[in-house]
Design an enzyme around this catalytic site. Sequence first.
Site, PDB file in Angstrom:
ATOM      1  N   TYR A 142      71.935  91.718  20.642  1.00 26.46           N
ATOM      2  CA  TYR A 142      70.830  91.644  21.602  1.00 26.46           C
ATOM      3  C   TYR A 142      70.328  93.050  21.874  1.00 26.46           C
ATOM      4  O   TYR A 142      71.118  93.969  22.101  1.00 26.46           O
ATOM      5  CB  TYR A 142      71.321  91.009  22.908  1.00 26.46           C
ATOM      6  CG  TYR A 142      70.254  90.902  23.980  1.00 26.46           C
ATOM      7  CD1 TYR A 142      69.125  90.099  23.793  1.00 26.46           C
ATOM      8  CD2 TYR A 142      70.381  91.594  25.192  1.00 26.46           C
ATOM      9  CE1 TYR A 142      68.157  89.989  24.784  1.00 26.46           C
ATOM     10  CE2 TYR A 142      69.411  91.474  26.188  1.00 26.46           C
ATOM     11  CZ  TYR A 142      68.303  90.678  25.980  1.00 26.46           C
ATOM     12  OH  TYR A 142      67.343  90.558  26.966  1.00 26.46           O
ATOM     13  N   ASP A 237      72.380 100.989  19.570  1.00 27.57           N
ATOM     14  CA  ASP A 237      72.045 100.468  20.896  1.00 27.57           C
ATOM     15  C   ASP A 237      73.320 100.518  21.728  1.00 27.57           C
ATOM     16  O   ASP A 237      74.177  99.640  21.624  1.00 27.57           O
ATOM     17  CB  ASP A 237      71.488  99.048  20.795  1.00 27.57           C
ATOM     18  CG  ASP A 237      71.089  98.499  22.153  1.00 27.57           C
ATOM     19  OD1 ASP A 237      71.419  99.134  23.178  1.00 27.57           O
ATOM     20  OD2 ASP A 237      70.459  97.424  22.193  1.00 27.57           O
ATOM     21  N   LYS A 265      72.175 100.210  31.730  1.00 25.79           N
ATOM     22  CA  LYS A 265      73.358  99.796  32.479  1.00 25.79           C
ATOM     23  C   LYS A 265      74.092 100.985  33.128  1.00 25.79           C
ATOM     24  O   LYS A 265      73.689 101.433  34.180  1.00 25.79           O
ATOM     25  CB  LYS A 265      74.242  98.926  31.586  1.00 25.79           C
ATOM     26  CG  LYS A 265      73.446  97.661  31.176  1.00 25.79           C
ATOM     27  CD  LYS A 265      74.161  96.615  30.393  1.00 25.79           C
ATOM     28  CE  LYS A 265      73.277  95.372  30.259  1.00 25.79           C
ATOM     29  NZ  LYS A 265      73.000  94.939  28.912  1.00 25.79           N
TER      30      LYS A 265
HETATM   31  C1  LIG Z   1      71.559  94.540  28.360  1.00 21.02           C
HETATM   32  C2  LIG Z   1      71.214  95.016  26.996  1.00 21.02           C
HETATM   33  C3  LIG Z   1      69.901  95.376  26.652  1.00 21.02           C
HETATM   34  C4  LIG Z   1      68.739  95.148  27.584  1.00 21.02           C
HETATM   35  O1  LIG Z   1      68.834  95.898  28.744  1.00 21.02           O
HETATM   36  P1  LIG Z   1      67.993  95.406  30.045  1.00 21.02           P
HETATM   37  O2  LIG Z   1      68.235  96.501  31.033  1.00 21.02           O
HETATM   38  O3  LIG Z   1      68.551  94.095  30.442  1.00 21.02           O
HETATM   39  O4  LIG Z   1      66.576  95.312  29.627  1.00 21.02           O
HETATM   40  C5  LIG Z   1      69.673  95.932  25.417  1.00 21.02           C
HETATM   41  N1  LIG Z   1      70.667  96.121  24.547  1.00 21.02           N
HETATM   42  C6  LIG Z   1      71.944  95.778  24.823  1.00 21.02           C
HETATM   43  C7  LIG Z   1      73.016  96.035  23.830  1.00 21.02           C
HETATM   44  C8  LIG Z   1      72.247  95.192  26.051  1.00 21.02           C
HETATM   45  O5  LIG Z   1      73.500  94.802  26.308  1.00 21.02           O
END
Ligand SMILES: *Cc1c(COP(=O)(O)O)cnc(C)c1O
Length: 426
Positions: A142, A237, A265
């Site tokens: 994701y 990511d 995060k």
């Molecule tokens: C949570 C997440 C996102 C998206 O971040 P948001 O702040 O929810 O937009 C993107 N990449 C990874 C790996 C994530 O866990």
Amino acid sequence: MSESEKLFQRAVKRIPGGVNSPVRAYGAIGETPRFIRRADGCYIYDVDGNQYIDYIDSWGPMILGHNHPAVRESVARAIENGLSFGCATEIEVQMAEFICERIPHVEMVRMVNSGTEAVMSAIRAARGFTGRDKIIKFAGCYHGHSDSLLVSAGSGVMTGGIPDSAGVPKGCVADTMTAAYNDLDSVKTLLEREGSQVAAVIVEPVAANMGVVLPEEGFLSGLRTLCDEYGALLIFDEVITGFRLAFGGAAQYYNVRPDLVTYGKIIGAGMPVGAYGGRREIMEMVSPVGAVYQAGTLSGNPIAMAAGLTQLTLLYEHPEIYRELEEKGERLYGGMEAILAKKGIGYRLNHIASLGSLFFTDRNVRDYVSAKSADTAAFAEYFKAMLKSGIHLAPSQFEAMFLSTAHTEEAIEATLEAVEKYFSAV
Ligand SMILES: *Cc1c(COP(=O)(O)O)cnc(C)c1O
């Protein structure tokens, strides 16, 4: 009717599904979401006064536990000067210097407001830099909800079909190619076919959005080699893994250097923050220096920077935190494994440091296909029993458990007791 149920009845009338992010819904579990009033340390309290040991931790940001005094005080101090200026501030410079001076693969960084924005912008920078359009992502990873990345996008959207979401025009995902996690050959095949058009390979270096799936030996370094061979950029990511597996994230943990990295995060400590950064020559493509446009009214917001910089400083100045999280992870996840092994039950527990996932399958979970073999109905039963025992898990088979430094020995023991009790009964 409980206060949570009453709130949910009101919420569904005015908010789609009653929640502002689908992962908060308890639909897959057949329950009403608990509405939260406050949280402190490793505990979270709902509007009915129930206390839970929290393993969501706001999906990762609260690595030092909820309501950390130093973070809270930095926010209180920052607020006295005003909430937002939409102008350059000193703390943005401090944040950028702090990151770039401590993370070798980040030479320049741009702050944004979410992980979604960070990844979307990093992809744009990669495309602008290479002059190529195509990207390769992995099934089950994701990367936020921007159009071109909503393909086989894991947890919140594990519904199958391409594109995963309605409302995404085919054209938006036409340049997104999907490979299989832990399968270098699947990447090689795509690169052999279209390598000269591939701007970037983007990966969660430890996948945590199809449940936790670890990169196998040689997978990440193999991606580095393939990217170099075909002139594609490697994007890690690290929205979940950054500052969590190690201060330098998975890149440091596995010693593989990405060209670009995305954060979210933890970097905001609970405030809405994301960031992307990497090699100087790529980041200098970004406006106003270069031709890749990217902007944000609230980006680098002083309150968010205060919270984030305070948390990052604590993490950097206390490297023992990472050893502590490894030990807590070993105690919790190792303890769960021991319980399952004793019962002779065929479950899989993937874990690394503070992250872990219990999969209700007896297959080795190493990619999207094997993750999907998990029995979601069995997970729902487990989830409900754990909630009743005061353990707050993510309401999905395909999410991680997040340990923080605030998870006490007693809390971990209480969790293991609840797990033991549950598996003794089934
Ligand atoms: C949570 C997440 C996102 C998206 O971040 P948001 O702040 O929810 O937009 C993107 N990449 C990874 C790996 C994530 O866990």
